[in-house]
Design a protein around this motif. Sequence first.
Motif, PDB file in Angstrom:
ATOM      1  N   LEU A  18       0.840  -1.191   0.000  1.00 48.03           N
ATOM      2  CA  LEU A  18       0.000   0.000   0.000  1.00 48.03           C
ATOM      3  C   LEU A  18       0.875   1.240   0.000  1.00 48.03           C
ATOM      4  O   LEU A  18       1.789   1.361   0.828  1.00 48.03           O
ATOM      5  CB  LEU A  18      -0.905   0.010   1.237  1.00 48.03           C
ATOM      6  N   VAL A  19       0.608   2.165  -0.904  1.00 52.29           N
ATOM      7  CA  VAL A  19       1.314   3.448  -0.952  1.00 52.29           C
ATOM      8  C   VAL A  19       0.541   4.462  -0.125  1.00 52.29           C
ATOM      9  O   VAL A  19      -0.660   4.646  -0.321  1.00 52.29           O
ATOM     10  CB  VAL A  19       1.463   3.944  -2.407  1.00 52.29           C
ATOM     11  N   LEU A  20       1.227   5.102   0.811  1.00 48.30           N
ATOM     12  CA  LEU A  20       0.636   6.125   1.673  1.00 48.30           C
ATOM     13  C   LEU A  20       1.378   7.438   1.471  1.00 48.30           C
ATOM     14  O   LEU A  20       2.571   7.518   1.750  1.00 48.30           O
ATOM     15  CB  LEU A  20       0.757   5.729   3.145  1.00 48.30           C
ATOM     16  N   GLU A  21       0.701   8.443   1.005  1.00 44.77           N
ATOM     17  CA  GLU A  21       1.343   9.740   0.827  1.00 44.77           C
ATOM     18  C   GLU A  21       1.340  10.511   2.149  1.00 44.77           C
ATOM     19  O   GLU A  21       0.413  10.399   2.951  1.00 44.77           O
ATOM     20  CB  GLU A  21       0.629  10.557  -0.262  1.00 44.77           C
ATOM     21  N   GLY A  22       2.404  11.279   2.379  1.00 49.19           N
ATOM     22  CA  GLY A  22       2.430  12.229   3.478  1.00 49.19           C
ATOM     23  C   GLY A  22       2.546  11.643   4.872  1.00 49.19           C
ATOM     24  O   GLY A  22       2.048  12.233   5.831  1.00 49.19           O
ATOM     25  N   ALA A 176       9.956   7.131   2.011  1.00 50.17           N
ATOM     26  CA  ALA A 176      10.753   7.873   1.033  1.00 50.17           C
ATOM     27  C   ALA A 176      11.197   9.210   1.632  1.00 50.17           C
ATOM     28  O   ALA A 176      10.362  10.055   1.948  1.00 50.17           O
ATOM     29  CB  ALA A 176       9.946   8.110  -0.241  1.00 50.17           C
ATOM     30  N   LEU A 177      12.495   9.392   1.784  1.00 48.71           N
ATOM     31  CA  LEU A 177      13.036  10.667   2.271  1.00 48.71           C
ATOM     32  C   LEU A 177      13.320  11.618   1.124  1.00 48.71           C
ATOM     33  O   LEU A 177      13.638  12.790   1.336  1.00 48.71           O
ATOM     34  CB  LEU A 177      14.301  10.423   3.096  1.00 48.71           C
ATOM     35  N   GLU A 178      13.226  11.103  -0.107  1.00 45.49           N
ATOM     36  CA  GLU A 178      13.250  11.879  -1.351  1.00 45.49           C
ATOM     37  C   GLU A 178      12.219  11.243  -2.270  1.00 45.49           C
ATOM     38  O   GLU A 178      11.782  10.113  -2.034  1.00 45.49           O
ATOM     39  CB  GLU A 178      14.631  11.803  -2.024  1.00 45.49           C
ATOM     40  N   ASP A 179      11.829  11.942  -3.318  1.00 44.77           N
ATOM     41  CA  ASP A 179      10.914  11.343  -4.284  1.00 44.77           C
ATOM     42  C   ASP A 179      11.512  10.031  -4.811  1.00 44.77           C
ATOM     43  O   ASP A 179      12.679   9.988  -5.216  1.00 44.77           O
ATOM     44  CB  ASP A 179      10.675  12.282  -5.467  1.00 44.77           C
ATOM     45  N   ALA A 180      10.713   8.965  -4.795  1.00 45.73           N
ATOM     46  CA  ALA A 180      11.101   7.694  -5.409  1.00 45.73           C
ATOM     47  C   ALA A 180      10.345   7.585  -6.728  1.00 45.73           C
ATOM     48  O   ALA A 180       9.113   7.487  -6.739  1.00 45.73           O
ATOM     49  CB  ALA A 180      10.762   6.533  -4.486  1.00 45.73           C
ATOM     50  N   THR A 181      11.076   7.624  -7.830  1.00 49.01           N
ATOM     51  CA  THR A 181      10.480   7.741  -9.161  1.00 49.01           C
ATOM     52  C   THR A 181      10.840   6.549 -10.038  1.00 49.01           C
ATOM     53  O   THR A 181      11.666   5.713  -9.684  1.00 49.01           O
ATOM     54  CB  THR A 181      10.953   9.034  -9.841  1.00 49.01           C
ATOM     55  N   LEU A 182      10.240   6.519 -11.218  1.00 44.31           N
ATOM     56  CA  LEU A 182      10.587   5.493 -12.197  1.00 44.31           C
ATOM     57  C   LEU A 182      12.046   5.605 -12.622  1.00 44.31           C
ATOM     58  O   LEU A 182      12.668   4.611 -13.009  1.00 44.31           O
ATOM     59  CB  LEU A 182       9.676   5.615 -13.427  1.00 44.31           C
ATOM     60  N   ASP A 183      12.599   6.807 -12.554  1.00 39.68           N
ATOM     61  CA  ASP A 183      13.966   7.031 -13.019  1.00 39.68           C
ATOM     62  C   ASP A 183      15.029   6.675 -11.985  1.00 39.68           C
ATOM     63  O   ASP A 183      16.138   6.266 -12.349  1.00 39.68           O
ATOM     64  CB  ASP A 183      14.152   8.495 -13.441  1.00 39.68           C
ATOM     65  N   ASN A 184      14.719   6.857 -10.690  1.00 46.07           N
ATOM     66  CA  ASN A 184      15.778   6.640  -9.699  1.00 46.07           C
ATOM     67  C   ASN A 184      15.594   5.375  -8.859  1.00 46.07           C
ATOM     68  O   ASN A 184      16.236   5.213  -7.826  1.00 46.07           O
ATOM     69  CB  ASN A 184      15.934   7.872  -8.786  1.00 46.07           C
ATOM     70  N   ALA A 230       5.538   1.495  -8.043  1.00 41.21           N
ATOM     71  CA  ALA A 230       4.925   2.188  -6.901  1.00 41.21           C
ATOM     72  C   ALA A 230       5.752   3.429  -6.561  1.00 41.21           C
ATOM     73  O   ALA A 230       6.387   3.489  -5.503  1.00 41.21           O
ATOM     74  CB  ALA A 230       4.847   1.249  -5.705  1.00 41.21           C
ATOM     75  N   PRO A 231       5.725   4.431  -7.468  1.00 46.07           N
ATOM     76  CA  PRO A 231       6.435   5.672  -7.138  1.00 46.07           C
ATOM     77  C   PRO A 231       5.776   6.355  -5.948  1.00 46.07           C
ATOM     78  O   PRO A 231       4.565   6.201  -5.719  1.00 46.07           O
ATOM     79  CB  PRO A 231       6.286   6.504  -8.418  1.00 46.07           C
ATOM     80  N   VAL A 232       6.557   7.110  -5.193  1.00 51.49           N
ATOM     81  CA  VAL A 232       6.010   7.777  -4.002  1.00 51.49           C
ATOM     82  C   VAL A 232       6.787   9.062  -3.766  1.00 51.49           C
ATOM     83  O   VAL A 232       8.002   9.121  -3.966  1.00 51.49           O
ATOM     84  CB  VAL A 232       6.064   6.839  -2.770  1.00 51.49           C
ATOM     85  N   LYS A 233       6.072  10.099  -3.372  1.00 50.45           N
ATOM     86  CA  LYS A 233       6.684  11.402  -3.124  1.00 50.45           C
ATOM     87  C   LYS A 233       7.429  11.423  -1.791  1.00 50.45           C
ATOM     88  O   LYS A 233       7.173  10.612  -0.896  1.00 50.45           O
ATOM     89  CB  LYS A 233       5.607  12.494  -3.122  1.00 50.45           C
ATOM     90  N   LYS A 234       8.334  12.359  -1.657  1.00 53.96           N
ATOM     91  CA  LYS A 234       9.061  12.576  -0.413  1.00 53.96           C
ATOM     92  C   LYS A 234       8.083  12.663   0.756  1.00 53.96           C
ATOM     93  O   LYS A 234       7.094  13.390   0.712  1.00 53.96           O
ATOM     94  CB  LYS A 234       9.867  13.877  -0.521  1.00 53.96           C
TER      95      LYS A 234
END
Length: 291
Positions: A18-22, A176-184, A230-234
């Motif tokens: 499960l992805v949880l933002e914030g 995620a302490l930084e954005d976790a993206t498709l690129d990184n 499952a990308p997730v923002k900082k």
Amino acid sequence: MDVLKEQDVQKYWEEGYLVLEGLLTPAECDALRQRMSEIIERMDVPEHCRIQFSTDHDEQLKTQGNADYFITSGDKIRFFFEKGVFDEKGDFVVPRERSLNKVGHALHAHEPLYKAITHSPKVQSIAKKLDLINPVILQSMYIFKQPDIGGEVTPHQDATFLYTEPLGRVMGVWIALEDATLDNGCLWFIPGSHKSGITRRMVRTPKGTFPLTDFVGREQNYDEKLFIPAPVKKGGAVLIHGEVVHRSAENTSASSRHVYTFHIMESHNTCWSPENWLQPTEQLPFPCLYT
């Protein structure tokens, strides 16, 4: 404080993640990163322990010194490096802050900032919403996923390394302490794969033998088309069921992907395998999440 809604609980049990933002504020993320920078600044690692971490074949366990360093790290803070960061003399060929794969496995016990996040009301609320009666903290890690050299994590299930009877009693909290993206190098999952059990276990070998750990069984081959990113923002988090299949790609981007992650076990009516590499110690029994 209800971090999870009922539909979130249902989604977690159905899909295995499960992805949880914030979950954390940007300021909390920055504080954890700053503290890790301070830890790295005073890092002093014995020459034989400048080991490279790999989930693929545990290259770090091929010598006695390296194996001891790893298997006794459960109640300590120790350093595990990326491939290619040392020359033949064992000297850094990259800045030390860019050399690390991860730091583990007891940040939650020895570092007040990490301990506070691990036992925070938000995390306790998640565990209560999932009906965990007596959850304990097994281990914690800071994962760097360095720019350009951050290594691939091959498809695996956490229960391979953190085995319980019955299965299904371990959950990872991946922040995620930084954005976790498709690129990184964000995480990828096979939804629903936590319902099929496991086929491989990492176990301690008999006392006095080497290597200190071995694998029983084999990892399955997985269809790449089944993996969902499952990308997730900082500040966001991913809850990871212990049996769900997941992976992450190499980081070939110019952006790092720092993460603080820890594993929780429901200890009520659960047997923690004495064959697991990670064992509670007299100095650090598995601490209760709710205290």
